[in-house]
Design a protein around this motif. Structure first.
Motif, PDB file in Angstrom:
ATOM      1  N   PRO A  71       0.786  -1.075   0.064  1.00 41.96           N
ATOM      2  CA  PRO A  71      -0.010   0.101   0.113  1.00 41.96           C
ATOM      3  C   PRO A  71       0.976   1.347  -0.011  1.00 41.96           C
ATOM      4  CG  PRO A  71      -0.655  -1.519   1.520  1.00 41.96           C
ATOM      5  CD  PRO A  71       0.676  -2.118   1.073  1.00 41.96           C
ATOM      6  N   LEU A  72       0.521   2.267  -0.914  1.00 43.03           N
ATOM      7  CA  LEU A  72       1.321   3.404  -1.069  1.00 43.03           C
ATOM      8  C   LEU A  72       0.574   4.592  -0.872  1.00 43.03           C
ATOM      9  CD1 LEU A  72       3.275   2.490  -4.487  1.00 43.03           C
ATOM     10  CD2 LEU A  72       4.027   2.152  -2.060  1.00 43.03           C
ATOM     11  N   PHE A  73      -0.513   4.950  -1.294  1.00 43.41           N
ATOM     12  CA  PHE A  73      -1.361   6.132  -1.243  1.00 43.41           C
ATOM     13  C   PHE A  73      -2.781   5.764  -1.064  1.00 43.41           C
ATOM     14  CE2 PHE A  73       2.194   6.836  -4.289  1.00 43.41           C
ATOM     15  CZ  PHE A  73       2.699   7.800  -3.893  1.00 43.41           C
ATOM     16  N   ASP A  74      -3.303   6.603  -0.098  1.00 38.60           N
ATOM     17  CA  ASP A  74      -4.912   6.622   0.078  1.00 38.60           C
ATOM     18  C   ASP A  74      -5.483   7.524  -0.972  1.00 38.60           C
ATOM     19  OD1 ASP A  74      -7.499   7.349   1.502  1.00 38.60           O
ATOM     20  OD2 ASP A  74      -6.554   6.119   3.248  1.00 38.60           O
ATOM     21  N   SER A  75      -6.508   6.878  -1.401  1.00 36.88           N
ATOM     22  CA  SER A  75      -7.593   7.612  -2.146  1.00 36.88           C
ATOM     23  C   SER A  75      -7.815   9.106  -1.880  1.00 36.88           C
ATOM     24  CB  SER A  75      -8.565   6.785  -2.779  1.00 36.88           C
ATOM     25  OG  SER A  75      -9.407   6.618  -1.734  1.00 36.88           O
ATOM     26  N   ASN A  76      -8.052   8.997  -0.380  1.00 37.40           N
ATOM     27  CA  ASN A  76      -8.651  10.341   0.182  1.00 37.40           C
ATOM     28  C   ASN A  76      -7.536  11.319  -0.047  1.00 37.40           C
ATOM     29  OD1 ASN A  76     -11.009   9.340   1.006  1.00 37.40           O
ATOM     30  ND2 ASN A  76      -9.987   8.345   2.841  1.00 37.40           N
ATOM     31  N   LEU A  77      -6.302  11.139  -0.199  1.00 37.36           N
ATOM     32  CA  LEU A  77      -5.300  12.018  -0.628  1.00 37.36           C
ATOM     33  C   LEU A  77      -4.924  12.235  -2.030  1.00 37.36           C
ATOM     34  CD1 LEU A  77      -3.040  11.239   2.471  1.00 37.36           C
ATOM     35  CD2 LEU A  77      -4.382  12.824   2.443  1.00 37.36           C
ATOM     36  N   LYS A  78      -5.694  11.891  -2.781  1.00 34.65           N
ATOM     37  CA  LYS A  78      -5.520  12.050  -4.232  1.00 34.65           C
ATOM     38  C   LYS A  78      -6.109  13.236  -4.567  1.00 34.65           C
ATOM     39  CE  LYS A  78      -6.091   9.624  -8.519  1.00 34.65           C
ATOM     40  NZ  LYS A  78      -6.818   9.725  -9.405  1.00 34.65           N
ATOM     41  N   PHE A  79      -5.643  14.029  -5.557  1.00 35.65           N
ATOM     42  CA  PHE A  79      -6.311  15.234  -5.828  1.00 35.65           C
ATOM     43  C   PHE A  79      -6.109  15.732  -7.276  1.00 35.65           C
ATOM     44  CE2 PHE A  79      -1.648  16.561  -5.059  1.00 35.65           C
ATOM     45  CZ  PHE A  79      -1.473  17.349  -5.856  1.00 35.65           C
ATOM     46  N   SER A  80      -6.906  16.378  -8.133  1.00 33.57           N
ATOM     47  CA  SER A  80      -6.395  16.670  -9.669  1.00 33.57           C
ATOM     48  C   SER A  80      -5.520  17.697  -9.699  1.00 33.57           C
ATOM     49  CB  SER A  80      -8.031  17.195 -10.134  1.00 33.57           C
ATOM     50  OG  SER A  80      -7.775  17.739 -11.429  1.00 33.57           O
ATOM     51  N   SER A  81      -4.415  17.502 -10.088  1.00 31.87           N
ATOM     52  CA  SER A  81      -3.484  18.241 -10.435  1.00 31.87           C
ATOM     53  C   SER A  81      -3.314  18.954 -11.961  1.00 31.87           C
ATOM     54  CB  SER A  81      -2.185  17.596 -10.011  1.00 31.87           C
ATOM     55  OG  SER A  81      -1.634  16.782 -11.076  1.00 31.87           O
ATOM     56  N   SER A  82      -4.290  18.366 -12.869  1.00 28.60           N
ATOM     57  CA  SER A  82      -4.042  18.733 -13.983  1.00 28.60           C
ATOM     58  C   SER A  82      -2.704  18.496 -14.918  1.00 28.60           C
ATOM     59  CB  SER A  82      -4.584  20.111 -14.307  1.00 28.60           C
ATOM     60  OG  SER A  82      -5.901  20.328 -13.709  1.00 28.60           O
ATOM     61  N   SER A  83      -1.969  17.676 -14.379  1.00 22.92           N
ATOM     62  CA  SER A  83      -0.522  17.298 -14.996  1.00 22.92           C
ATOM     63  C   SER A  83      -0.569  16.155 -15.779  1.00 22.92           C
ATOM     64  CB  SER A  83       0.196  17.049 -13.530  1.00 22.92           C
ATOM     65  OG  SER A  83      -0.185  15.705 -12.914  1.00 22.92           O
ATOM     66  N   GLY A  84      -1.610  15.398 -15.687  1.00 22.74           N
ATOM     67  CA  GLY A  84      -1.854  14.141 -16.560  1.00 22.74           C
ATOM     68  C   GLY A  84      -1.715  12.890 -16.079  1.00 22.74           C
ATOM     69  N   TRP A  85      -1.068  13.065 -14.743  1.00 24.19           N
ATOM     70  CA  TRP A  85      -0.761  11.606 -14.081  1.00 24.19           C
ATOM     71  C   TRP A  85      -1.582  11.878 -12.516  1.00 24.19           C
ATOM     72  CZ3 TRP A  85       2.968  14.549 -16.765  1.00 24.19           C
ATOM     73  CH2 TRP A  85       3.543  13.621 -17.898  1.00 24.19           C
ATOM     74  N   PRO A  86      -1.970  10.561 -12.013  1.00 23.38           N
ATOM     75  CA  PRO A  86      -2.484  10.525 -10.536  1.00 23.38           C
ATOM     76  C   PRO A  86      -1.754  11.360  -9.519  1.00 23.38           C
ATOM     77  CG  PRO A  86      -2.423   8.544 -11.587  1.00 23.38           C
ATOM     78  CD  PRO A  86      -1.524   9.386 -12.577  1.00 23.38           C
ATOM     79  N   SER A  87      -2.212  12.117  -8.724  1.00 21.55           N
ATOM     80  CA  SER A  87      -1.300  12.995  -7.697  1.00 21.55           C
ATOM     81  C   SER A  87      -1.715  12.798  -6.397  1.00 21.55           C
ATOM     82  CB  SER A  87      -1.393  14.534  -8.200  1.00 21.55           C
ATOM     83  OG  SER A  87      -0.791  14.819  -9.626  1.00 21.55           O
ATOM     84  N   PHE A  88      -0.788  12.761  -5.329  1.00 21.33           N
ATOM     85  CA  PHE A  88      -1.071  12.638  -4.062  1.00 21.33           C
ATOM     86  C   PHE A  88      -0.353  13.516  -3.410  1.00 21.33           C
ATOM     87  CE2 PHE A  88      -1.525   8.706  -6.457  1.00 21.33           C
ATOM     88  CZ  PHE A  88      -2.705   8.200  -6.293  1.00 21.33           C
ATOM     89  N   THR A  89      -0.870  13.877  -2.007  1.00 22.54           N
ATOM     90  CA  THR A  89      -0.245  14.674  -1.242  1.00 22.54           C
ATOM     91  C   THR A  89       0.766  14.060  -0.160  1.00 22.54           C
ATOM     92  OG1 THR A  89      -1.955  14.605   0.390  1.00 22.54           O
ATOM     93  CG2 THR A  89      -1.936  16.448  -1.292  1.00 22.54           C
ATOM     94  N   GLU A  90       0.681  12.689   0.078  1.00 24.27           N
ATOM     95  CA  GLU A  90       1.643  12.071   0.895  1.00 24.27           C
ATOM     96  C   GLU A  90       1.479  10.581   0.944  1.00 24.27           C
ATOM     97  OE1 GLU A  90       1.490  12.889   5.169  1.00 24.27           O
ATOM     98  OE2 GLU A  90      -0.569  13.442   4.793  1.00 24.27           O
ATOM     99  N   PRO A  91       2.480   9.724   1.224  1.00 24.02           N
ATOM    100  CA  PRO A  91       2.082   8.359   1.082  1.00 24.02           C
ATOM    101  C   PRO A  91       1.495   7.732   2.259  1.00 24.02           C
ATOM    102  CG  PRO A  91       4.529   8.911   1.583  1.00 24.02           C
ATOM    103  CD  PRO A  91       3.808  10.109   1.187  1.00 24.02           C
ATOM    104  N   VAL A  92       0.924   6.757   2.417  1.00 24.56           N
ATOM    105  CA  VAL A  92       0.281   6.138   3.586  1.00 24.56           C
ATOM    106  C   VAL A  92       1.093   5.859   4.744  1.00 24.56           C
ATOM    107  CG1 VAL A  92      -1.651   4.925   2.166  1.00 24.56           C
ATOM    108  CG2 VAL A  92       0.619   3.578   2.998  1.00 24.56           C
TER     109      VAL A  92
END
Length: 148
Positions: A71-92
């Motif tokens: 496990p690496l990233f919680d979906s609750n910490l995912k956000f739209s960065s408009s960069s073209g890749w999934p973006s997260f604010t911190e690991p689990v």
């Protein structure tokens, strides 16, 4: 909470010890992964922006390493960065990601890898939202969503 200062410290002075290690030969990884997953995770590739299945997916769950299922990233910490890749604010957890200084392509960045199996995930940047200010820019092909 992880900060950019922490990321730079890890990239220059070493990373936290993972809970476990998974090591396989190149042939074993090739047998387990699709060609695209192998290219991204084992050969440090990058998928085309906006092409990955997790780029605009916001289902609940935990994103794990496609190679070792850590496990690496919680979906609750995912956000739209408009960069073209999934973006997260911190690991689990503080010990699931390794930070590596990357000077490829004529720039200095911080590569992020799975600390359990060394899979290339993407990069982290200091331009994310509060409170961490971090943007973990991750290849979809390096992730699998584990539904909660």
């Amino acid at each position: 909470m992880l900060t950019w200062k922490d990321v730079i410290h890890h990239a220059t002075h070493g990373n936290n010890t993972p809970d476990r290690r998974v090591e396989k030969t190149e042939a074993e990884w090739k047998a387990l992964l699709t060609p695209e997953q192998f290219y991204i995770t084992r050969q440090k590739g990058t998928e085309r922006p906006f092409s990955g299945e997790h780029c605009s997916r916001y289902d609940p769950g935990v994103y794990a390493c496609v190679c070792c299922k850590t496990p690496l990233f919680d979906s609750n910490l995912k956000f739209s960065s408009s960069s073209g890749w999934p973006s997260f604010t911190e690991p689990v957890k503080n010990n699931v990601i390794d930070y590596i200084k990357d000077t490829s392509h004529g720039m200095v960045r911080v590569e992020v890898t799975c600390s359990t199996c060394d899979a290339h995930l993407g990069h982290v940047f200091p331009d994310g939202p509060a409170p961490s200010g971090l943007r973990f820019c991750i290849n979809s092909e390096s992730l699998v969503l584990i539904d909660e």
